[in-house]
Design an enzyme around this catalytic site. Structure first.
Site, PDB file in Angstrom:
ATOM      1  N   ASP B  67       0.919  -1.016   0.026  1.00  9.59           N
ATOM      2  CA  ASP B  67       0.020   0.102   0.064  1.00  9.59           C
ATOM      3  C   ASP B  67       1.000   1.574  -0.088  1.00  9.59           C
ATOM      4  OD1 ASP B  67       0.865  -0.887   2.696  1.00  9.59           O
ATOM      5  OD2 ASP B  67      -0.950   0.518   3.324  1.00  9.59           O
ATOM      6  N   HIS B 270      -2.925   7.816   7.402  1.00  7.09           N
ATOM      7  CA  HIS B 270      -2.992   6.567   7.446  1.00  7.09           C
ATOM      8  C   HIS B 270      -3.812   5.791   8.513  1.00  7.09           C
ATOM      9  CE1 HIS B 270      -0.988   2.212   7.572  1.00  7.09           C
ATOM     10  NE2 HIS B 270      -0.513   2.642   6.519  1.00  7.09           N
TER      11      HIS B 270
HETATM   12 ZN   LIG Z   1       0.875   1.018   5.422  1.00  6.69          ZN
END
Ligand SMILES: [Zn+2]
Ligand SMILES: [Zn+2]
Lengths: 305, 305
Positions: B67, B270
Site C-alpha cells: 500500500d 494512514h
Molecule cells: Zn501502510
C-alpha cells in the site's frame, strides 16, 4: 452474462478513462466472475460497482504492458480481505506473469489468504469444463499479446414438463429416466420417446476478447461467429499509420474484423486519451459504417448478453 | 511549503481514502516537489490536483508494503509522457526498491524518457544541499520502515537596503561587499558594520514524515522540535494492543510523541478504513487532549507551512 468495463483507456489513466480491465460475470451460468486485464486502480474501480473482488475467481492477462498488469499485485493483495481458503484464484497470462506476481507479493511481504494458481499460457485450448471452453491466440503487438475466445457449450433442451403431465406422466424418478434415455417404457407398457418431450437445445454463446493488437486478417478465424467481439480501438480511422506503428488498431479496422468474421456485436475499448468524450459520436459512426452493431465502451459501461 | 495528502488510508483503498501518498511542494524554496510513498493509484489522485508528475523530482519510500509502493511503476511510467531528459528523478527507498523498479519496468517493456536514479537508504544523513538536509531513521514496523526528517537551513538575514540608503550608501557592488564581510570601509573612510545592516536570519523549518510504525520513545530524538510532524494513526486509542500487534500506532500515541518531542504541529494520516468520516471528530479530539495542534488528513487535504 454481464460485461462491465472498469477501464477503457489506453496507455495511461486520464480523468475520463482508467487503464484496461473488463469483468465478465457469469454468476447464473457458472457461478464465476472473470477479469480480463488488471491495469492500475482496477481494485479502486471495483469499489464503485457491485462486483466483489472475492467473487472474481479467474483473471486473464492479455499482455505484460504496465497499463494491463500494474493493478494486479494490489488487487490480489486486497482480495485477501474478502476471500478465504474457499475462494481460490487462477491467473492466466503470458510468460513472466508467474514471476511478476510471486516477486511483487514476496517483496511487499504479502501473504494471501486464498490459494493462488498461476498459469503461463500458450496458443490453443486453455481449459475446458462441462459448460465452457476457453481458447487463446497470439495477436500482433510487438510483444506477446493474447486474445481469448470463450465458447459456451450448447445446453441440452429442457424436459417439457407440461407435455408429460398432459400425457399423464407425473413428476418423479421417471423424469430423470426420460432425460437420460432415448426411449422409456412406462408401467402401462406405453413408450415415451425422449425427442418428443425435450425442448430445443440452447445454443452456447461465443465471446472474443482481444488484447492490444494491430489489425490482422489472420484474426478472423479466431473470432469467427462471435456473439460479442471486444476489440481495442486506440485510434480513429485517419490514424491508421500511427496505429500500425504503435501496434494498435483503429475503430474501422476493428469493425472490419467484426464484419468479415461474421460477429454479431462489437464493443470498442482501449481508446486513446487524445479523444474527448465529445468526439466519441463521430468515432462510433465511423465504425458503424463498416459494422452497424458497434458500441464504444466507457468506464462502468455494462452490457448484457 | 505546501503539503498535499493524496492518500490517507491504511492497507487497502476505500471509497473514502486511497492508500498512502504525500506531496511536499517546495517550489518557492527549492523549485522541487517531493513525493512520500506511492500507493496504488497515486497517479490517478494527482489527476485531481494541480500537481504535475513531471514537476515531482524526488520520491521517498518509507517501506516496502504494497500500500506504499504499488503505485510506483505506474507513476514512473506515466511520468514519461510529461518529462524529458531535463527532468531527472531520484527515488530513495529501503533495500529492494532498486530491484523492484528495474524489474517491473523491464518486465512491462517500459522505457523512461528521463534519467532515473534509485538510492537504497540507510539511517543517517541522506543528502545535503545548500538549502536543506534530509535524514532517515529506522522505525519499528516488523519490516524496515523509515522516517524522514527534512531540515531547512537557516537563511541569512537580508540586507537592510532602506537603512543603507538613509546612511547615504547607494545600491551597487558595495552592497555585495557588505553582505560578505563583517566590516567594510567606505570611500569616505567611514566603516559599515555588517551586523547593523543585515536583518534577522530566517529560521529554517523542520518537517518529519514517518512511515508505518509502533510508538517508540526512541523516535522523540529524531522528530525533536519539528515544525510539522506527519505520523500514522491507524487506530484510535482503545485499539492500542491491536495497533501494537500490527506494528501500528494510535492517535494518542502519535500525539504523545509530538508533545514529548516539542513539535509545533501534528498531522495524523494512514487511518484504518474501519473508521468512518463521521467518527473523525472524536478521533481527533482524543489526540488533541494530548497535543492540541493536531489535525487529521483526508485525501486532498492541503496544509501550508
Ligand atoms: Zn501502510
Ligand atoms: Zn494497452
Amino acid at each position: 452474462m454481464e460485461i462491465t468495463f472498469l477501464g477503457t483507456g489506453a496507455g495511461l489513466p486520464s480523468k475520463e478513462r482508467n487503464v484496461t480491465a473488463i469483468v465478465l460475470s457469469m454468476l447464473q451460468e457458472l457461478n464465476e466472475v472473470w477479469l480480463f486485464d488488471c491495469g492500475e486502480a482496477t481494485q479502486h474501480q471495483l469499489l464503485h460497482t457491485k462486483i466483489k473482488p472475492g467473487k472474481i475467481n479467474k483473471i486473464f492477462l492479455t499482455h505484460m504492458h504496465g497499463d494491463h498488469i500494474y493493478g494486479l499485485p494490489g488487487f490480489l493483495s486486497s482480495r485477501s480481505f474478502q476471500a478465504g481458503t474457499d475462494r481460490p484464484m487462477t491467473v492466466y497470462g503470458p510468460e513472466g506473469i508467474k514471476d511478476f506476481i510471486e516477486y511483487t507479493l514476496k517483496l511487499s511481504h504479502t501473504h494471501l489468504t486464498y490459494p493462488l494458481t498461476i498459469i503461463e499460457i500458450n496458443e490453443g485450448l486453455l481449459f475446458e469444463t462441462e459448460a465452457i471452453k476457453v481458447y487463446a491466440k497470439k495477436l500482433a503487438h510487438g510483444i506477446p499479446s493474447f486474445g481469448f475466445r470463450i465458447v459456451e457449450k450448447d445446453k441440452p433442451g429442457e424436459l417439457l414438463v407440461e407435455k408429460l403431465k398432459e400425457k399423464g406422466v407425473r413428476p418423479g424418478p421417471i423424469y430423470g429416466e426420460i432425460k437420460e434415455n432415448p426411449t422409456v417404457t412406462l408401467e402401462d407398457d406405453s413408450v415415451i420417446h425422449q425427442k418428443d418431450f425435450i425442448g430445443r437445445p440452447k445454443k452456447g454463446r461465443i465471446i472474443s476478447i482481444l488484447g492490444d493488437t494491430t489489425y490482422q486478417t489472420a484474426h478472423e478465424e479466431f473470432v469467427k461467429n462471435s456473439d460479442l467481439l471486444i476489440h481495442e480501438a486506440t485510434f480513429a480511422a485517419d490514424k491508421e499509420t500511427l496505429a500500425s506503428n504503435y501496434f494498435h488498431s483503429t475503430n474501422i479496422q476493428a469493425a472490419k474484423l467484426a464484419a468479415d468474421a461474421s460477429c454479431k456485436q462489437l464493443i470498442l475499448t482501449h481508446i486513446s486519451s487524445r479523444y474527448q468524450f465529445s468526439e466519441m459520436d463521430a468515432f462510433l459512426e465511423e465504425a458503424r459504417e463498416m459494422f452497424s452493431n458497434t458500441s464504444v465502451a466507457s468506464d462502468f459501461s455494462v452490457f448484457q448478453l
